[in-house]
Design an enzyme around this catalytic site. Structure first.
Site, PDB file in Angstrom:
ATOM      1  N   ASP A   1       0.841  -1.190   0.000  1.00  0.00           N
ATOM      2  CA  ASP A   1       0.000   0.000   0.000  1.00  0.00           C
ATOM      3  C   ASP A   1       0.881   1.246   0.000  1.00  0.00           C
ATOM      4  OD1 ASP A   1      -2.272   1.858   0.921  1.00  0.00           O
ATOM      5  OD2 ASP A   1      -3.279  -0.089   0.950  1.00  0.00           O
TER       6      ASP A   1
ATOM      7  N   HIS B   1      -3.222   6.120   3.686  1.00  0.00           N
ATOM      8  CA  HIS B   1      -4.055   5.003   3.239  1.00  0.00           C
ATOM      9  C   HIS B   1      -3.626   3.681   3.865  1.00  0.00           C
ATOM     10  CE1 HIS B   1      -5.757   2.118   0.285  1.00  0.00           C
ATOM     11  NE2 HIS B   1      -6.668   3.060   0.061  1.00  0.00           N
TER      12      HIS B   1
ATOM     13  N   SER C   1     -11.130  -0.280  -0.523  1.00  0.00           N
ATOM     14  CA  SER C   1      -9.827  -0.395   0.150  1.00  0.00           C
ATOM     15  C   SER C   1      -9.984  -0.808   1.600  1.00  0.00           C
ATOM     16  CB  SER C   1      -9.108   0.960   0.137  1.00  0.00           C
ATOM     17  OG  SER C   1      -8.532   1.243  -1.094  1.00  0.00           O
TER      18      SER C   1
END
Length: 401
Positions: free
Chosen positions: A74, A108, A272
């Site tokens: 990620d 994220h 996600s």
């Protein structure tokens, strides 16, 4: 629709609902090493809706992911967050060589990792589904969504494939891929196939481009990968969550609370954030049932999904249920190859089964009553025939004298 990109994009393309404080001082921004660091966030003590749904504390006596390594490929994972301290290993950085994967300029990957493995802290209800698991951070992107548009660097498909192989080579038991390629790349396909062959559970987001025609997402569409869509708090599919045969099941992906880099929390939406709920469940199973292969873990997760409230191919087998995945024996599921990309499951509705059992029991009782009544009627008929004849013969045997 714009031409699909061959570069992986973070799958949380919907607007972030960040809980932010005023901007950090310039010195703090410079020391972070990020050109555009994430905004600071404040602590959120409230219990998030996915934890209300799943009550992960029920699972803690059984499993917490201890001994299991989940690779988060990620934007990096910030190990300085209080709820991730001690849970994040030294990883790799394929965006800026020489790094260990623990710098997160987008926020994220930190959020994804926290959904899996954030530990409990006083005054904070939020924690991860598998807080005993170890996170192996592999940095491949720093993309962010600013005013609805993606910005920031990301690696190409070849380096994305290298990142997957690196994670597998460094003993990942589960891969969480909250990134999406909208083109089938041979190097990525081969890396995923290698991970599956080496008994790694691979979990991937199915993407957020439902309004753009559901372009086929990879790695979610590859064989052996658990493709995860998103639902909101009401249990229905999030409008952005893609639909197609690559959706194996759905998990919370709307208004999800997670850790923010540094400290505090933020809320965001996207497939996600649905994927790590499934990756966390896989970590629980890999600890609780270490004899299960990766394919058996995947089948068990799919087989134990709750029926979805909506219809269509956007739900796959249904809604993730971590408690059932860990505690129940799986039902019969067909092999994924029989239906193409999806992991199929045929699991009857428990309420329907209960109704069938009650009806079967009622039928058995009715047959017993009918049988008893019939036998009584025959006995009465026999007595009505035999008694008068016996009385006439004074109960002598019938036949010649």
């Amino acid at each position: 629709m714009s031409r699909p990109s061959a570069r992986p994009a973070l799958a949380a393309l919907a607007t972030l609902l960040t809980v932010a404080l005023p901007a950090a001082p310039a010195a703090a921004r410079a020391s972070s090493g990020c050109a555009t660091p994430p905004a600071p966030a404040r602590l959120v003590p409230a219990r998030p809706w996915p934890q209300q749904r799943y009550a992960p504390d029920r699972l803690t006596p059984l499993a917490d992911g201890t001994g299991v390594t989940v690779a988060v490929i990620d934007s990096g994972v910030d190990r300085t967050h209080p709820q991730l301290a001690g849970r994040v290993l030294d990883g790799a950085d394929f965006l800026d060589p020489g790094g260990d994967g623990t710098r997160d300029c987008a926020g994220h990957g930190t959020g994804v990792a926290s959904i899996i493995a954030a530990t409990a802290r006083p005054g904070v209800a939020f924690h991860g589904l598998a807080p005993g698991a170890r996170i192996l951070p592999v940095r491949v992107s720093e993309q962010q969504v600013v005013e609805g548009r993606e910005s920031g660097r990301t690696v190409g498909a070849a380096d994305f494939a290298r990142a997957i192989r690196w994670a597998v080579d460094h003993d990942a038991d589960v891969l969480n891929l909250s990134v999406v390629l909208y083109a089938d790349n041979p190097a990525v396909r081969a890396a995923i196939a290698d991970a599956v062959r080496r008994d790694v559970v691979v979990v991937a987001a199915v993407g957020n481009l439902h309004d753009s025609g559901d372009p086929r997402p990879y790695p979610a569409a590859y064989d052996g990968v658990l493709g995860v869509g998103a639902i909101g708090a009401d249990g229905t599919r999030s409008p952005f969550s893609q639909t197609g045969p690559y959706v194996d099941l759905v998990a919370p992906g709307g208004d999800v609370l997670m850790a923010a880099p540094g400290q505090g929390h933020r809320r965001a939406e996207g497939t996600s954030y649905a994927a790590p709920f499934v990756a966390g469940t896989a970590a629980l199973l890999r600890q609780y049932r270490p004899e299960l292969s990766a394919a058996e873990v995947a089948r068990r997760i799919v087989a134990s999904a709750d029926p979805a409230p909506g219809r269509g191919d956007g739900y796959g087998a249904g809604v993730l249920n971590p408690y059932r995945a860990v505690t129940e024996s799986p039902g019969r599921t067909a092999d994924r190859a029989e239906r193409g990309p999806a992991l199929p499951v045929e699991r009857p509705d428990p309420a329907a089964l209960a109704r069938q059992e009650r009806r079967a029991a009622a039928r058995e009782r009715a047959l017993l009553v009918a049988g008893g009544s019939g036998a009584a009627a025959v006995l009465v008929l026999l007595l009505a025939t035999v008694l008068p004849r016996g009385a006439r013969r004074r109960w002598r045997p019938a036949g010649p004298a």
